[in-house]
Design a protein around this motif. Sequence first.
Motif, PDB file in Angstrom:
ATOM      1  N   GLU A  75      20.919  12.566  82.129  1.00  0.00           N
ATOM      2  CA  GLU A  75      19.648  13.129  81.669  1.00  0.00           C
ATOM      3  C   GLU A  75      19.451  14.512  82.292  1.00  0.00           C
ATOM      4  N   GLY A  76      19.047  15.476  81.476  1.00  0.00           N
ATOM      5  CA  GLY A  76      18.797  16.830  81.959  1.00  0.00           C
ATOM      6  C   GLY A  76      19.994  17.758  81.885  1.00  0.00           C
ATOM      7  N   SER A  97      20.883  14.910  71.966  1.00  0.00           N
ATOM      8  CA  SER A  97      19.872  13.855  71.921  1.00  0.00           C
ATOM      9  C   SER A  97      19.973  12.969  73.171  1.00  0.00           C
ATOM     10  N   PRO A  98      18.834  12.439  73.657  1.00  0.00           N
ATOM     11  CA  PRO A  98      18.878  11.496  74.793  1.00  0.00           C
ATOM     12  C   PRO A  98      19.765  10.282  74.506  1.00  0.00           C
ATOM     13  N   LYS A  99      20.045  10.020  73.213  1.00  0.00           N
ATOM     14  CA  LYS A  99      20.910   8.880  72.868  1.00  0.00           C
ATOM     15  C   LYS A  99      22.326   9.042  73.434  1.00  0.00           C
ATOM     16  N   TRP A 100      22.717  10.303  73.721  1.00  0.00           N
ATOM     17  CA  TRP A 100      24.064  10.537  74.263  1.00  0.00           C
ATOM     18  C   TRP A 100      24.127  10.265  75.771  1.00  0.00           C
ATOM     19  N   VAL A 101      22.977  10.205  76.435  1.00  0.00           N
ATOM     20  CA  VAL A 101      22.963   9.982  77.887  1.00  0.00           C
ATOM     21  C   VAL A 101      23.642   8.650  78.204  1.00  0.00           C
ATOM     22  N   GLY A 102      24.539   8.670  79.186  1.00  0.00           N
ATOM     23  CA  GLY A 102      25.271   7.464  79.564  1.00  0.00           C
ATOM     24  C   GLY A 102      26.609   7.323  78.871  1.00  0.00           C
TER      25      GLY A 102
END
Length: 223
Positions: free
Chosen positions: A193-194, A154-159
């Motif tokens: 991201e990506g 999920s994008p929530k994991w980015v960072g």
Amino acid sequence: MHIVIMGCGRVGSALAQTLEQQGHTVAVIDQDPTAFRRLGPGFGGRRVTGVGFDQDTLREAGIEEAGAFAAVSSGDNSNIISARVAREMFGVENVAARIYDPRRAEVYQRLGIPTVATVRWTADQMLRRLLPSGAEPLWRDPTGGVQLAEVHASPKWVGHKISRLQEETGVRVAFLTRLGEAVLPTSQTVLQEGDLVHVMMRTDDVEKVEAAFAGGPEEESGH
């Protein structure tokens, strides 16, 4: 190592150039002498005109001292015959054949000739890009208990750090694909991201891992 390649199409020529850059000696066999143009003027290996399963042609290419043989011509039959000649007549240890027909590829794999089924592999890679959700197994151990899979995060994991992703999901992140390059993460690596995430996990845990990857870090998913 000396490596013999049958087929000087796009794959064969790229393989030859890469192997030579890595310090190996290379010989390329092709029936069409004009195909060798693909190798470019900088290629220092042998160019042998002939059929890849002809023993004299193979000897001219140095098969007797070769540590590996790749059959990547456009013909399935030629590839498998020449791979078997290299393995069975000349005792080359590392042999691989490109096969377009996936049903044939499975048969030859059972005969002990490692095959790359071009159509199946390409279709699988496309599916992974078109349907990124869920886990796509890339490898399973012989018992089937452990697998390497690409899991959609999920994008929530980015960072967040990969170490945290591992702690909360119970997987081992084997590597990331970032901007087309494979990256081995450290404890400080942060998911960008990506990124495509490739993990080792127990096959029994796939659904649980998919859910954890989809949900994001614990405090963000309301736990």
